[in-house]
Design a protein around this motif. Structure first.
Motif, PDB file in Angstrom:
ATOM      1  N   GLY A  21       0.788  -1.223   0.000  1.00  0.00           N
ATOM      2  CA  GLY A  21       0.000   0.000   0.000  1.00  0.00           C
ATOM      3  C   GLY A  21       0.820   1.273   0.000  1.00  0.00           C
ATOM      4  O   GLY A  21       0.255   2.369  -0.039  1.00  0.00           O
ATOM      5  N   ALA A  34      -4.598   3.174  -2.608  1.00  0.00           N
ATOM      6  CA  ALA A  34      -5.116   1.966  -3.246  1.00  0.00           C
ATOM      7  C   ALA A  34      -4.760   1.937  -4.730  1.00  0.00           C
ATOM      8  O   ALA A  34      -4.342   0.895  -5.263  1.00  0.00           O
ATOM      9  CB  ALA A  34      -6.626   1.876  -3.056  1.00  0.00           C
ATOM     10  N   ILE A  57      -5.025  -1.465   3.215  1.00  0.00           N
ATOM     11  CA  ILE A  57      -5.380  -1.658   1.817  1.00  0.00           C
ATOM     12  C   ILE A  57      -5.218  -3.114   1.390  1.00  0.00           C
ATOM     13  O   ILE A  57      -5.955  -3.615   0.542  1.00  0.00           O
ATOM     14  CB  ILE A  57      -4.518  -0.734   0.923  1.00  0.00           C
TER      15      ILE A  57
END
Length: 429
Positions: free
Chosen positions: A88, A108, A133
């Protein structure tokens, strides 16, 4: 294109990768790395059907009903696993301010590119040790919506107040009072009860593994990089609760006392292990605890600590001191007989450069064959899975190929020519 054909063409483009049938293939390998023994086998043909290895044949042969992939001059290996990544994020001089300026959706979108780079570098599986994420990226990859490795996701790391994974570190008084002190839901604990609740929250969030920060860390906005941050009872509570859900526990740890408490508490692996003492090594061997050195991250932060403005001043001395030590520790742990598995802490350094860890492991005195085992069969042991890390009939068809002989010349791992995951080719000569 005629108008009636357009919807059909669009429909084909929109079919998830996972829904597309993997064609039967025959990989004609010049040699094959047998990961259980660490030996190189002469020419083999690996037959792949329905995402699995159907058979491994001697020689480079034609197999009726399959498409041949000619890998003359190449070594085939099981797909590699990086046991410590953070898909992430990726370190840069603006990393600390980005947490205030960017939204989760921004991170993301970045993670999609990071995941594909990781896969194309030969890493068909990763253990993402900290990042909200990752579980969502895992699901998107599993659904075939984006390209990336198989992810075993920790989600939010578990810390103590002010610890390495306390998300409020560095906040000013206004923000701290506005948001309030984080608790078990946010992955911050201060008791045995908190510890159990934090693990259960990770279960609720869909994690695959539990990550704790057993000591201070290099890149957190805090002074200490090695002070212990959990009691033994708190670690035991995390491990016992994790076991209820079938989870293994990985412990970020730089300092000796924090490592000792993590090992006594029953964690599966120690990550980084910078100041690992002889006593800790003895305990790890006694308890069967794995060591994931993350040499790449140590080298990276030590180098960036020399660059003015790359890290905040509270971080810079930790990066210089701790980063430079990890490779020496790995060498000593290997000589001592501690079980070693492969991990990079990528996200600290640039994603897609993961294979350089092999080179650093060999520089530390670990034989090339054992470094390759660390990212294949040994990594599968750490994950607790038995369907990957080897090229055998019935196992997942996760395969990489590199030119030449990586056992004789480990630099070859930086030249990945073929990547197959679950029988699907994502890269080939």
């Amino acid at each position: 294109m005629s108008r009636p054909a357009l919807p059909l063409a669009l429909a084909v483009l929109l079919v998830p990768l996972s829904a597309r049938a993997a064609e039967p293939l025959a990989l004609q390998c010049e040699r094959l790395f047998e990961s259980r023994s660490g030996k190189l086998l002469p020419a083999r043909t690996v037959v792949v059907r329905d995402g699995r290895v159907a058979e491994v044949l001697e020689g480079r042969v034609e197999v009726p009903g399959t498409r041949t992939v000619d890998l003359a001059g190449h070594t085939c290996l099981p797909g590699w696993t990086d046991l410590h990544v953070h898909l992430g994020s990726q370190s840069n001089p603006q990393s600390y301010s980005e947490g205030f300026r960017l939204d989760p959706v921004d991170f993301a979108y970045r993670s999609v590119g990071f995941a594909e780079k990781t896969l194309l570098a030969g890493f068909t599986s990763v253990r993402d040790l900290g990042g909200e994420i990752a579980p969502h990226l895992r699901d998107a990859i599993n659904q075939g919506l984006v390209k990336g490795p198989r992810i075993f996701a920790a989600g939010k790391s578990i810390a103590t107040t002010g610890g390495h994974a306390d998300p409020s570190n560095g906040y000013n008084d206004h923000l701290s009072h506005l948001i309030g002190p984080p608790g078990p839901t946010e992955g911050v604990i201060n008791s045995v009860d908190d510890a159990r609740q934090a693990v259960r929250q990770r279960y609720k969030d869909g994690s695959d593994v539990i990550k704790i920060t057993a000591t201070g860390g290099v890149l957190s906005y805090a002074k200490s990089g090695d002070a212990p941050q959990f009691t033994v009872d708190e670690v035991k509570a995390i491990v016992e609760t994790a076991r209820d859900y079938g989870y293994k526990v990985a412990a970020h740890a730089h300092g000796t006392e924090g490592m000792k408490r993590a090992v006594l508490g029953g964690v599966t692996s120690i990550e980084h292990g910078t100041y690992m003492s002889d006593e800790v090594m003895r305990l790890m061997k006694q308890h069967g605890t794995w060591y994931v050195p993350t040499l790449y991250a140590g080298r990276f932060v030590a180098e960036k600590a020399k660059v003015d403005g790359y890290f905040p001043e509270v971080v810079r001395p930790k990066a210089a001191r701790i980063g430079a030590q990890i490779q020496d520790t790995a060498a000593k742990a290997y000589r001592s007989g501690v079980k070693i598995a492969f991990g990079t802490d990528m996200g600290v350094g640039p994603h897609g450069d993961n294979a350089r860890e092999f080179v650093y492991m060999v520089e530390a005195g670990i034989p090339a064959a054992e470094a390759l085992q660390a990212a294949t069969v040994r990594a599968a042991e750490v994950l607790g899975v038995d369907d990957q890390g080897v090229i055998e009939a019935g196992k997942r068809a996760d395969i990489v190929a590199v030119p030449g002989d990586p056992v004789a010349d480990i630099q070859r791992v930086l030249e990945v020519a073929l990547v197959m995951k679950d029988g699907v080719l994502f890269k080939q000569p």
